[in-house]
Design an enzyme around this catalytic site. Structure first.
Site, PDB file in Angstrom:
ATOM      1  N   SER A  15      44.612  39.000  30.382  1.00  0.00           N
ATOM      2  CA  SER A  15      43.911  37.776  30.784  1.00  0.00           C
ATOM      3  C   SER A  15      42.459  38.088  31.107  1.00  0.00           C
ATOM      4  O   SER A  15      42.060  39.252  31.186  1.00  0.00           O
ATOM      5  CB  SER A  15      44.592  37.144  32.015  1.00  0.00           C
ATOM      6  OG  SER A  15      44.503  38.017  33.128  1.00  0.00           O
ATOM      7  N   LEU A  17      38.660  38.899  31.717  1.00  0.00           N
ATOM      8  CA  LEU A  17      37.682  39.784  31.092  1.00  0.00           C
ATOM      9  C   LEU A  17      38.341  40.780  30.152  1.00  0.00           C
ATOM     10  O   LEU A  17      37.802  41.097  29.088  1.00  0.00           O
ATOM     11  CB  LEU A  17      36.893  40.528  32.174  1.00  0.00           C
ATOM     12  CG  LEU A  17      36.164  39.680  33.216  1.00  0.00           C
ATOM     13  CD1 LEU A  17      35.373  40.564  34.177  1.00  0.00           C
ATOM     14  CD2 LEU A  17      35.255  38.652  32.561  1.00  0.00           C
ATOM     15  N   TYR A 169      37.217  44.840  49.234  1.00  0.00           N
ATOM     16  CA  TYR A 169      36.821  44.638  47.836  1.00  0.00           C
ATOM     17  C   TYR A 169      35.516  45.375  47.528  1.00  0.00           C
ATOM     18  O   TYR A 169      35.393  46.063  46.508  1.00  0.00           O
ATOM     19  CB  TYR A 169      36.663  43.139  47.571  1.00  0.00           C
ATOM     20  CG  TYR A 169      36.378  42.798  46.126  1.00  0.00           C
ATOM     21  CD1 TYR A 169      37.357  42.939  45.151  1.00  0.00           C
ATOM     22  CD2 TYR A 169      35.130  42.321  45.737  1.00  0.00           C
ATOM     23  CE1 TYR A 169      37.101  42.625  43.817  1.00  0.00           C
ATOM     24  CE2 TYR A 169      34.857  42.001  44.414  1.00  0.00           C
ATOM     25  CZ  TYR A 169      35.850  42.158  43.460  1.00  0.00           C
ATOM     26  OH  TYR A 169      35.591  41.843  42.149  1.00  0.00           O
TER      27      TYR A 169
END
Length: 264
Positions: A15, A17, A169
């Site tokens: 899915s 990129l 992140y």
């Protein structure tokens, strides 16, 4: 590096990129091994890419090294079968789990949440790369530079301007950016390049979960174009990175001059 007649491995390739990158490489004559968690999603992705021998799905959870090892073994056999030497490793699997390091009730972010992000975004990137590198290093060198292939990793604008709630992140993506040059230096003797792309907000499964408020706030921080990037634009840069042998040991920002504010 020549794309036609070569094979590439893309984790998180079912899915977003990763899928757009697979589509772009296949259109240039490559075959692509799609590594992802969900077999149903993987099967749909392969069908959309034209099926074998252009693409094949291999179930893989990048946070577990045994799962990566099984995928490496299966992909190795497939590459021998189709006769297209491995030319690139693209670890594109990634997740985001927002959480303040300390919330208003004085609760620290959970270690489980931190581990979830780091295990996929950082450990998974390293593990997929390191386990496929022996196969890549065995490929016949190509062209006057005797190049064997390229590793294209995925960071984020959060590596440089992480927002509130993005400590885990930003840590994971900052680490990916930081290891680009030393990895390129390690692999130079084998004729293998390493490049990292750091996109800003792109349309993907991860950003699809954002609220309209967050999405609108991010778009206001953008310069030009004032919109989310399209997966095909990311894939185009991956293709150029593979083909341009002088790109090595560098982190390329793909963000339309966006610099994210501390909060929305």
């Amino acid at each position: 590096m020549k794309i036609d007649g070569r094979s590439f491995v893309i984790s998180g390739g079912a899915s977003g990129l990763g899928l757009a990158t697979a589509r772009t490489l296949i259109s240039s004559g490559a075959s692509v091994a799609i590594l992802d968690l969900n077999e149903e999603t993987g099967a749909k992705a392969v069908a959309s890419l034209g099926g074998a021998p252009s693409a094949k799905f291999f179930p893989c959870d990048v946070s577990f090294t045994d799962s990566v090892s099984s995928a490496v073994s299966a992909v190795t056999s497939w590459i021998k079968e189709i006769g297209k030497p491995l030319a690139g490793i693209i670890p594109a699997a990634g997740v985001g789990a927002p959480g303040l390091i300390l919330d208003k009730r004085l609760n620290p972010v959970s270690l489980d949440s931190i581990d979830f992000v780091l295990n996929i975004n950082l450990r998974g990137t390293l593990d997929v790369t390191r386990q496929f590198l022996p196969l890549l290093a065995k490929s016949e060198p190509y062209g006057p530079d005797k190049e064997r292939g390229v590793v294209v990793m995925v960071a984020s604008s959060a590596a440089f301007e992480g927002q509130m709630g993005q400590v885990a992140y930003a840590a994971s993506k900052g680490a990916v950016a930081s290891m680009t040059l030393p990895m390129a230096r390690d692999l130079a003797r084998f004729g293998i390049r390493v490049v990292t792309i750091a996109p800003s907000m792109f349309d993907s499964a991860m950003t699809a979960m954002m609220s309209d408020k967050v999405r609108e706030g991010l778009q206001k921080a953008m310069e030009f174009p004032a919109r989310a990037g399209q997966p095909e634009e990311f894939a185009s840069l991956v293709k150029q990175t593979i083909e341009n042998v002088m790109l090595n040991g560098v982190v390329i920002r793909l963000d339309g001059a966006t610099r994210m504010p501390s909060k929305l």
